[in-house]
Design an enzyme around this catalytic site. Structure first.
Site, PDB file in Angstrom:
ATOM      1  N   HIS A  74      -8.718  -1.547  -3.173  1.00 60.60           N
ATOM      2  CA  HIS A  74      -7.256  -1.540  -3.981  1.00 60.60           C
ATOM      3  C   HIS A  74      -7.148  -2.870  -4.813  1.00 60.60           C
ATOM      4  O   HIS A  74      -6.628  -2.750  -5.928  1.00 60.60           O
ATOM      5  CB  HIS A  74      -6.085  -1.568  -2.907  1.00 60.60           C
ATOM      6  CG  HIS A  74      -6.040  -0.469  -2.193  1.00 60.60           C
ATOM      7  ND1 HIS A  74      -6.250   1.132  -3.042  1.00 60.60           N
ATOM      8  CD2 HIS A  74      -5.825   0.090  -0.512  1.00 60.60           C
ATOM      9  CE1 HIS A  74      -6.212   1.935  -1.877  1.00 60.60           C
ATOM     10  NE2 HIS A  74      -5.817   1.543  -0.871  1.00 60.60           N
ATOM     11  N   GLY A 130     -10.895  -5.747  -0.935  1.00 57.74           N
ATOM     12  CA  GLY A 130     -11.228  -4.134  -1.021  1.00 57.74           C
ATOM     13  C   GLY A 130     -11.038  -3.364  -2.171  1.00 57.74           C
ATOM     14  O   GLY A 130     -10.713  -4.023  -3.409  1.00 57.74           O
ATOM     15  N   LEU A 150      -4.296  -7.819   3.229  1.00 52.93           N
ATOM     16  CA  LEU A 150      -4.749  -8.689   4.079  1.00 52.93           C
ATOM     17  C   LEU A 150      -5.927  -9.454   3.920  1.00 52.93           C
ATOM     18  O   LEU A 150      -6.912 -10.324   4.050  1.00 52.93           O
ATOM     19  CB  LEU A 150      -4.753  -8.613   5.499  1.00 52.93           C
ATOM     20  CG  LEU A 150      -3.142  -8.350   5.743  1.00 52.93           C
ATOM     21  CD1 LEU A 150      -3.122  -8.011   7.288  1.00 52.93           C
ATOM     22  CD2 LEU A 150      -2.286  -9.502   5.822  1.00 52.93           C
ATOM     23  N   HIS A 196       0.827  -1.203  -0.128  1.00 54.24           N
ATOM     24  CA  HIS A 196       0.081   0.092  -0.040  1.00 54.24           C
ATOM     25  C   HIS A 196       0.854   1.212  -0.199  1.00 54.24           C
ATOM     26  O   HIS A 196       0.654   2.068  -0.712  1.00 54.24           O
ATOM     27  CB  HIS A 196      -0.765  -0.118   1.367  1.00 54.24           C
ATOM     28  CG  HIS A 196      -1.751   1.072   1.192  1.00 54.24           C
ATOM     29  ND1 HIS A 196      -1.432   2.384   1.787  1.00 54.24           N
ATOM     30  CD2 HIS A 196      -3.161   1.536   0.839  1.00 54.24           C
ATOM     31  CE1 HIS A 196      -2.404   3.407   1.580  1.00 54.24           C
ATOM     32  NE2 HIS A 196      -3.493   2.662   1.195  1.00 54.24           N
ATOM     33  N   GLU A 214       7.954   5.188  -3.016  1.00 50.78           N
ATOM     34  CA  GLU A 214       8.523   4.683  -4.252  1.00 50.78           C
ATOM     35  C   GLU A 214       9.186   3.425  -4.112  1.00 50.78           C
ATOM     36  O   GLU A 214       9.795   3.118  -2.976  1.00 50.78           O
ATOM     37  CB  GLU A 214       9.377   5.825  -4.641  1.00 50.78           C
ATOM     38  CG  GLU A 214       8.941   7.009  -5.122  1.00 50.78           C
ATOM     39  CD  GLU A 214       9.851   7.883  -5.795  1.00 50.78           C
ATOM     40  OE1 GLU A 214      11.082   7.891  -5.529  1.00 50.78           O
ATOM     41  OE2 GLU A 214       9.618   9.150  -6.320  1.00 50.78           O
TER      42      GLU A 214
END
Length: 290
Positions: free
Chosen positions: A118, A116, A113, A55, A91
């Protein structure tokens, strides 16, 4: 009177440890190169790259933890190209990692985990906009390897593996997770909580740092009302960061460290990679299920 600099560790043991680490890295790199050569001397085709998608965090400990975890993945699978890409904040960003791979084949494994936004939107869209022949794995959880890592972290923090009946009846665990508006994320976290409860033999209640309910303090209060006063907080985070810190501060007793570089995490990343490659290809980036 001025303070002197602390003495350096010049012991033979320190030098031996450093030398052993260097030799292990050299051996791993040599094995990686040899694995690409067949018995007749011809170069084998390179396997699809593993791109671990983190993330991202403003906490510098998160990036160092993820990099160390990827080193463990490389040690477990010499010869596999392993890369890192972030959704935001750190980055390399995922689009930059994919651009550097060009038109190669890759499997994107989210270091996330539960399901969702993303996993369902951000990562597939970034993959579709690149030239990489990409397939996208599913969330890491729920999975027994996550429970293995959670259990180990709790034991490290002081959880007793054996307890008498009165102690067990007063004990419980709050599984502290990040939280998501996606209802399937809560389903995944709840499933992990149940798997951990089966392993520990005490109730495990999922709670969240943001967005979802209950919060960690609310879960702790609810357990105390049920007579569960000996409650540990299990950090269901991949690396240190703001949410993990806030949840730890609410703990009334022991709190485990984030999953981090536990060997089970490296094994699970490779499992998701292998699972995705074994899944029949569809026209869209493939999401491997648990």
């Amino acid at each position: 009177m001025t303070a002197s600099n602390p003495p350096r560790d010049e012991s033979p043991t320190a030098h031996l440890d450093s030398t052993a680490h260097i030799m292990n890295r050299i051996s791993s790199q040599l094995a990686s190169q040899l694995s690409l050569v067949s018995l007749d001397g011809r170069r084998r085709p390179e396997p699809p790259a593993l791109v671990v998608v983190a993330h991202g965090s403003r906490d510098p400990r998160a990036l160092s933890t993820v990099r160390a975890l990827l080193d463990k993945v490389r040690d477990l699978r010499p010869g596999l190209p392993v890369h890192l890409g972030h959704i935001e904040l750190n980055e390399p960003l995922l689009p930059d990692t994919l651009a550097a791979l060009g038109g190669r084949e890759a499997v994107l494994v989210p270091l996330l985990l539960s399901r969702g936004y993303h996993i369902k939107r951000d990562i597939p869209e970034m993959a579709a906009e690149s030239e990489v022949h990409a397939r996208v794995a599913g969330a890491l959880g729920p999975h027994p390897l996550l429970v293995e890592a959670l259990y180990a972290r709790l034991v490290e923090a002081g959880w007793r593996t054996r307890m008498d009946d009165p102690t067990r009846r007063s004990s419980a665990v709050v599984l502290a997770a990040a939280g998501s508006r996606d209802p399937e994320s809560k389903v995944d976290t709840s499933r992990t909580a149940q798997l951990l409860a089966d392993r520990l033999g005490v109730p495990v209640v999922p709670a969240y740092a943001t967005t979802a309910a209950p919060t960690v303090p609310d879960a702790l209060r609810a357990l105390a009302a049920r007579g569960r006063t000996r409650v540990a907080v299990a950090s269901y985070f991949t690396a240190p960061g703001r949410f993990a810190t806030e949840c730890a501060q609410a703990a009334p007793w022991i709190v485990s460290a984030p999953l981090g570089t536990h060997r089970a995490m490296a094994r699970l990343l490779l499992h998701r990679y292998d699972q995705t490659l074994a899944t029949p290809v569809t026209s869209a980036p493939e999401l491997a299920s648990a």
